[in-house]
Design a protein around this motif. Structure first.
Motif, PDB file in Angstrom:
ATOM      1  N   ALA A  76       0.820  -1.219   0.000  1.00  0.00           N
ATOM      2  CA  ALA A  76       0.000   0.000   0.000  1.00  0.00           C
ATOM      3  C   ALA A  76       0.849   1.262   0.000  1.00  0.00           C
ATOM      4  CB  ALA A  76      -0.924  -0.006   1.213  1.00  0.00           C
ATOM      5  N   THR A  77       2.148   1.122   0.296  1.00  0.00           N
ATOM      6  CA  THR A  77       3.035   2.291   0.316  1.00  0.00           C
ATOM      7  C   THR A  77       3.729   2.512  -1.028  1.00  0.00           C
ATOM      8  OG1 THR A  77       4.838   0.899   1.151  1.00  0.00           O
ATOM      9  CG2 THR A  77       3.481   2.067   2.781  1.00  0.00           C
ATOM     10  N   ARG A  78       3.523   1.609  -1.944  1.00  0.00           N
ATOM     11  CA  ARG A  78       4.222   1.699  -3.230  1.00  0.00           C
ATOM     12  C   ARG A  78       3.650   2.834  -4.073  1.00  0.00           C
ATOM     13  NH1 ARG A  78       4.352  -3.144  -7.659  1.00  0.00           N
ATOM     14  NH2 ARG A  78       2.114  -2.946  -7.249  1.00  0.00           N
ATOM     15  N   THR A  79       4.536   3.697  -4.608  1.00  0.00           N
ATOM     16  CA  THR A  79       4.097   4.804  -5.467  1.00  0.00           C
ATOM     17  C   THR A  79       4.766   4.794  -6.835  1.00  0.00           C
ATOM     18  OG1 THR A  79       5.830   6.250  -4.572  1.00  0.00           O
ATOM     19  CG2 THR A  79       3.665   6.297  -3.483  1.00  0.00           C
ATOM     20  N   ARG A  80       5.715   3.879  -7.030  1.00  0.00           N
ATOM     21  CA  ARG A  80       6.463   3.888  -8.283  1.00  0.00           C
ATOM     22  C   ARG A  80       6.953   2.484  -8.608  1.00  0.00           C
ATOM     23  NH1 ARG A  80       9.338   7.236 -11.677  1.00  0.00           N
ATOM     24  NH2 ARG A  80      11.349   6.472 -12.423  1.00  0.00           N
ATOM     25  N   ILE A  81       6.988   2.174  -9.877  1.00  0.00           N
ATOM     26  CA  ILE A  81       7.571   0.920 -10.360  1.00  0.00           C
ATOM     27  C   ILE A  81       8.809   1.287 -11.165  1.00  0.00           C
ATOM     28  CG2 ILE A  81       7.228  -1.109 -11.810  1.00  0.00           C
ATOM     29  CD1 ILE A  81       4.269  -0.982 -11.118  1.00  0.00           C
ATOM     30  N   SER A  82       9.942   0.756 -10.758  1.00  0.00           N
ATOM     31  CA  SER A  82      11.227   1.117 -11.366  1.00  0.00           C
ATOM     32  C   SER A  82      11.311   0.683 -12.817  1.00  0.00           C
ATOM     33  CB  SER A  82      12.375   0.490 -10.569  1.00  0.00           C
ATOM     34  OG  SER A  82      12.353   0.931  -9.229  1.00  0.00           O
ATOM     35  N   GLU A  83      12.254   1.286 -13.506  1.00  0.00           N
ATOM     36  CA  GLU A  83      12.413   1.018 -14.938  1.00  0.00           C
ATOM     37  C   GLU A  83      12.675  -0.463 -15.192  1.00  0.00           C
ATOM     38  OE1 GLU A  83      14.441   3.623 -18.201  1.00  0.00           O
ATOM     39  OE2 GLU A  83      15.988   2.325 -17.346  1.00  0.00           O
ATOM     40  N   THR A  84      11.967  -0.985 -16.185  1.00  0.00           N
ATOM     41  CA  THR A  84      12.059  -2.396 -16.541  1.00  0.00           C
ATOM     42  C   THR A  84      12.103  -2.523 -18.052  1.00  0.00           C
ATOM     43  OG1 THR A  84      10.670  -2.906 -14.613  1.00  0.00           O
ATOM     44  CG2 THR A  84      11.012  -4.668 -16.216  1.00  0.00           C
ATOM     45  N   LEU A  85      12.907  -3.449 -18.529  1.00  0.00           N
ATOM     46  CA  LEU A  85      12.949  -3.728 -19.968  1.00  0.00           C
ATOM     47  C   LEU A  85      11.874  -4.754 -20.283  1.00  0.00           C
ATOM     48  CD1 LEU A  85      14.318  -3.377 -22.731  1.00  0.00           C
ATOM     49  CD2 LEU A  85      15.874  -5.231 -22.091  1.00  0.00           C
ATOM     50  N   LEU A  86      10.937  -4.383 -21.157  1.00  0.00           N
ATOM     51  CA  LEU A  86       9.819  -5.250 -21.513  1.00  0.00           C
ATOM     52  C   LEU A  86       9.734  -5.417 -23.024  1.00  0.00           C
ATOM     53  CD1 LEU A  86       7.148  -3.732 -19.098  1.00  0.00           C
ATOM     54  CD2 LEU A  86       8.472  -5.835 -18.746  1.00  0.00           C
ATOM     55  N   ALA A  87       8.866  -6.335 -23.427  1.00  0.00           N
ATOM     56  CA  ALA A  87       8.698  -6.616 -24.853  1.00  0.00           C
ATOM     57  C   ALA A  87       7.257  -6.388 -25.269  1.00  0.00           C
ATOM     58  CB  ALA A  87       9.112  -8.051 -25.166  1.00  0.00           C
ATOM     59  N   LEU A  88       7.091  -5.900 -26.502  1.00  0.00           N
ATOM     60  CA  LEU A  88       5.793  -5.760 -27.142  1.00  0.00           C
ATOM     61  C   LEU A  88       5.704  -6.764 -28.276  1.00  0.00           C
ATOM     62  CD1 LEU A  88       5.598  -1.858 -27.323  1.00  0.00           C
ATOM     63  CD2 LEU A  88       4.032  -3.321 -26.036  1.00  0.00           C
ATOM     64  N   PRO A  89       4.515  -7.042 -28.769  1.00  0.00           N
ATOM     65  CA  PRO A  89       4.401  -7.951 -29.911  1.00  0.00           C
ATOM     66  C   PRO A  89       5.276  -7.486 -31.073  1.00  0.00           C
ATOM     67  CG  PRO A  89       2.239  -7.528 -28.969  1.00  0.00           C
ATOM     68  CD  PRO A  89       3.191  -6.615 -28.263  1.00  0.00           C
ATOM     69  N   ASP A 129       8.530  -8.497 -31.241  1.00  0.00           N
ATOM     70  CA  ASP A 129       9.903  -8.468 -30.709  1.00  0.00           C
ATOM     71  C   ASP A 129      10.437  -7.048 -30.541  1.00  0.00           C
ATOM     72  OD1 ASP A 129      10.055 -11.246 -30.616  1.00  0.00           O
ATOM     73  OD2 ASP A 129      10.697 -11.369 -32.710  1.00  0.00           O
ATOM     74  N   ARG A 130       9.545  -6.105 -30.225  1.00  0.00           N
ATOM     75  CA  ARG A 130       9.974  -4.734 -29.946  1.00  0.00           C
ATOM     76  C   ARG A 130      10.203  -4.587 -28.453  1.00  0.00           C
ATOM     77  NH1 ARG A 130       5.108  -1.520 -31.802  1.00  0.00           N
ATOM     78  NH2 ARG A 130       4.103  -3.461 -31.165  1.00  0.00           N
ATOM     79  N   GLU A 131      11.302  -3.973 -28.100  1.00  0.00           N
ATOM     80  CA  GLU A 131      11.646  -3.794 -26.698  1.00  0.00           C
ATOM     81  C   GLU A 131      11.413  -2.349 -26.263  1.00  0.00           C
ATOM     82  OE1 GLU A 131      15.092  -7.197 -26.083  1.00  0.00           O
ATOM     83  OE2 GLU A 131      15.693  -5.110 -26.390  1.00  0.00           O
ATOM     84  N   VAL A 132      10.922  -2.172 -25.041  1.00  0.00           N
ATOM     85  CA  VAL A 132      10.700  -0.839 -24.492  1.00  0.00           C
ATOM     86  C   VAL A 132      11.139  -0.831 -23.031  1.00  0.00           C
ATOM     87  CG1 VAL A 132       8.768  -0.257 -26.017  1.00  0.00           C
ATOM     88  CG2 VAL A 132       8.323  -1.387 -23.820  1.00  0.00           C
ATOM     89  N   PHE A 133      11.543   0.350 -22.577  1.00  0.00           N
ATOM     90  CA  PHE A 133      11.802   0.553 -21.158  1.00  0.00           C
ATOM     91  C   PHE A 133      10.560   1.197 -20.560  1.00  0.00           C
ATOM     92  CE2 PHE A 133      16.154   0.384 -22.780  1.00  0.00           C
ATOM     93  CZ  PHE A 133      16.738  -0.486 -21.866  1.00  0.00           C
ATOM     94  N   ARG A 154       9.741   4.166 -23.125  1.00  0.00           N
ATOM     95  CA  ARG A 154      10.872   4.670 -23.912  1.00  0.00           C
ATOM     96  C   ARG A 154      11.343   3.561 -24.833  1.00  0.00           C
ATOM     97  NH1 ARG A 154      11.852   6.218 -18.576  1.00  0.00           N
ATOM     98  NH2 ARG A 154      11.791   8.472 -18.214  1.00  0.00           N
ATOM     99  N   ALA A 155      11.439   3.867 -26.111  1.00  0.00           N
ATOM    100  CA  ALA A 155      11.912   2.864 -27.069  1.00  0.00           C
ATOM    101  C   ALA A 155      13.328   2.441 -26.701  1.00  0.00           C
ATOM    102  CB  ALA A 155      11.866   3.425 -28.486  1.00  0.00           C
ATOM    103  N   ALA A 156      13.588   1.153 -26.726  1.00  0.00           N
ATOM    104  CA  ALA A 156      14.888   0.636 -26.294  1.00  0.00           C
ATOM    105  C   ALA A 156      15.952   0.747 -27.375  1.00  0.00           C
ATOM    106  CB  ALA A 156      14.738  -0.821 -25.860  1.00  0.00           C
ATOM    107  N   ALA A 157      15.532   0.946 -28.636  1.00  0.00           N
ATOM    108  CA  ALA A 157      16.507   0.931 -29.727  1.00  0.00           C
ATOM    109  C   ALA A 157      17.570   2.010 -29.562  1.00  0.00           C
ATOM    110  CB  ALA A 157      15.783   1.090 -31.063  1.00  0.00           C
ATOM    111  N   ALA A 158      17.139   3.237 -29.191  1.00  0.00           N
ATOM    112  CA  ALA A 158      18.099   4.333 -29.063  1.00  0.00           C
ATOM    113  C   ALA A 158      19.108   4.043 -27.962  1.00  0.00           C
ATOM    114  CB  ALA A 158      17.356   5.637 -28.772  1.00  0.00           C
ATOM    115  N   ARG A 159      18.615   3.508 -26.830  1.00  0.00           N
ATOM    116  CA  ARG A 159      19.549   3.203 -25.746  1.00  0.00           C
ATOM    117  C   ARG A 159      20.480   2.059 -26.140  1.00  0.00           C
ATOM    118  NH1 ARG A 159      17.549   2.518 -19.619  1.00  0.00           N
ATOM    119  NH2 ARG A 159      16.585   4.502 -20.204  1.00  0.00           N
TER     120      ARG A 159
END
Length: 371
Positions: free
Chosen positions: A94-107, A109-113, A135-140
């Motif tokens: 109940a104290t959580r206010t933020r979820i840290s940056e995570t590398l995820l995938a979209l259909p 095979d596109r990756e996003v942060f 954030r698109a992962a390609a630039a990073r």
């Protein structure tokens, strides 16, 4: 029977009183943000989305707005598990206010942060709004590849001179009495040459860092560019180059230029030494004022094979090499940064004699804060 989406609460009939209402102008304001933004309400319905998020998702605004968040954002971790289920933005502490940056995938095979901010009506209260930033992962990924390439290049360039320095110093320390004075001098001269090479590489890397971070400092003062060129030619001749390989052409009158003399000499030295190393014949440095005397124009050319026209856009980028590979590939990148820091421009083309010609300009007159 009502179906419930895992990780997203069952839809409520009414919007909570404290839930912020977003007018069309507020939604449009999200479009100025460089990152993708998706906002969901307490029921997991998308209430706002900006253009960048739509581009990342490859979706239309009408298909995303008002849709279930899990359907509109089918995010998965790199092991194929649903982010909505694993992260559970509407549940958890109940104290959580933020979820840290995570590398995820979209259909596809596109990756996003992804990062997410959780809005609550009151401390420890239920989550009434989730703001997802994409954030698109390609630039990073490209930035990480450039950093990796830089580290690899530096390691390669340092290895050879350091090996030489280590070898000669170890030999001299252990077998000093076995060598003649001439042999000792030769080894010490080689050590000095290799340490100079290391020093130049470190200075080059520091310049790249300063240019990229905008921390490059210039100590402007009136500069005598013809004299800078003459002094550098004298040094090249003293190091063994034939004097007739250099021609200096000065078209008077020249406008007054305020610049950092050390940085200008660095630009001239780099361009002339590139002409010697990769070109052929006579190296010509032509200096003239513009028709309106509002800038100084410097051309450095050689009589070699030149640079292919298709390579022109790449010449001033990091790690570019001519067909004859050598050096770090950072020199011309630094040259462009130094010229632009002075407010000038630089370009590459073909010289009248067929070789490569580099042309750079420096603004005339004293800077405002000095005048």
């Amino acid at each position: 029977m009502t179906s419930v989406t895992p990780g997203v609460p069952e839809r409520q009939a009414a919007r909570p009183a404290s839930m912020p209402v977003r007018c069309p102008s507020q939604v449009c304001d999200l479009d100025v943000l460089p990152d993708g933004v998706v906002v969901t309400d307490a029921t997991g319905v998308v209430t706002a989305v900006n253009s960048r998020a739509l581009a990342i998702l490859g979706a239309d605004r009408d298909a995303v707005l008002g849709a279930d968040a899990r359907v509109a954002l089918p995010l998965q971790d790199l092991e194929g598990r649903s982010w909505w289920t694993c992260a559970d933005p509407y549940g958890g502490l109940a104290t959580r206010t933020r979820i840290s940056e995570t590398l995820l995938a979209l259909p596809g095979d596109r990756e996003v942060f992804l990062t997410a901010t959780l809005g609550r009506e009151r401390p420890r209260g239920p989550v009434v709004q989730v703001v997802v930033v994409l954030r698109a992962a390609a630039a990073r990924r490209r930035a990480e590849q450039k950093t990796s390439a830089l580290i690899s290049t530096v390691a390669h360039e340092l290895r050879s001179p350091l090996t030489s320095v280590k070898g000669f110093t170890s030999t001299l320390l252990r077998r000093w009495d076995r060598f003649s004075d001439d042999q000792k001098r030769l080894m010490l001269e080689t050590i000095e040459s290799d340490t100079d090479r290391i020093t130049r590489l470190v200075a080059e890397l520091l310049d790249v860092s300063r240019i990229d971070s905008g921390r490059l400092e210039l100590r402007r003062q009136p500069v005598d560019l013809p004299r800078i060129v003459e002094r550098h030619v004298e040094g090249l001749v003293a190091s063994g180059h034939a004097a007739d390989r250099f021609v200096l052409q000065v078209q008077e009158p020249l406008p007054e230029v305020w610049a950092d003399p050390d940085r200008v000499e660095q630009v001239v030295a780099n361009l002339m030494e590139n002409a010697l190393r990769h070109g052929a014949g006579v190296v010509t440095v032509a200096i003239a004022g513009s028709p309106g005397q509002d800038f100084l124009l410097v051309r450095v050319s050689d009589e070699g094979e030149g640079i292919p026209e298709e390579s022109y856009p790449m010449v001033f980028t990091r790690f570019w090499h001519s067909t004859r590979r050598g050096g770090t590939g950072l020199g011309l990148y630094v040259v462009r940064g130094l010229v632009q820091a002075h407010g000038g421009t630089i370009s590459v083309g073909r010289a009248p004699c067929g070789g490569a010609e580099f042309c750079f300009t420096l603004p005339a007159g004293a800077p405002e804060h000095v005048a």
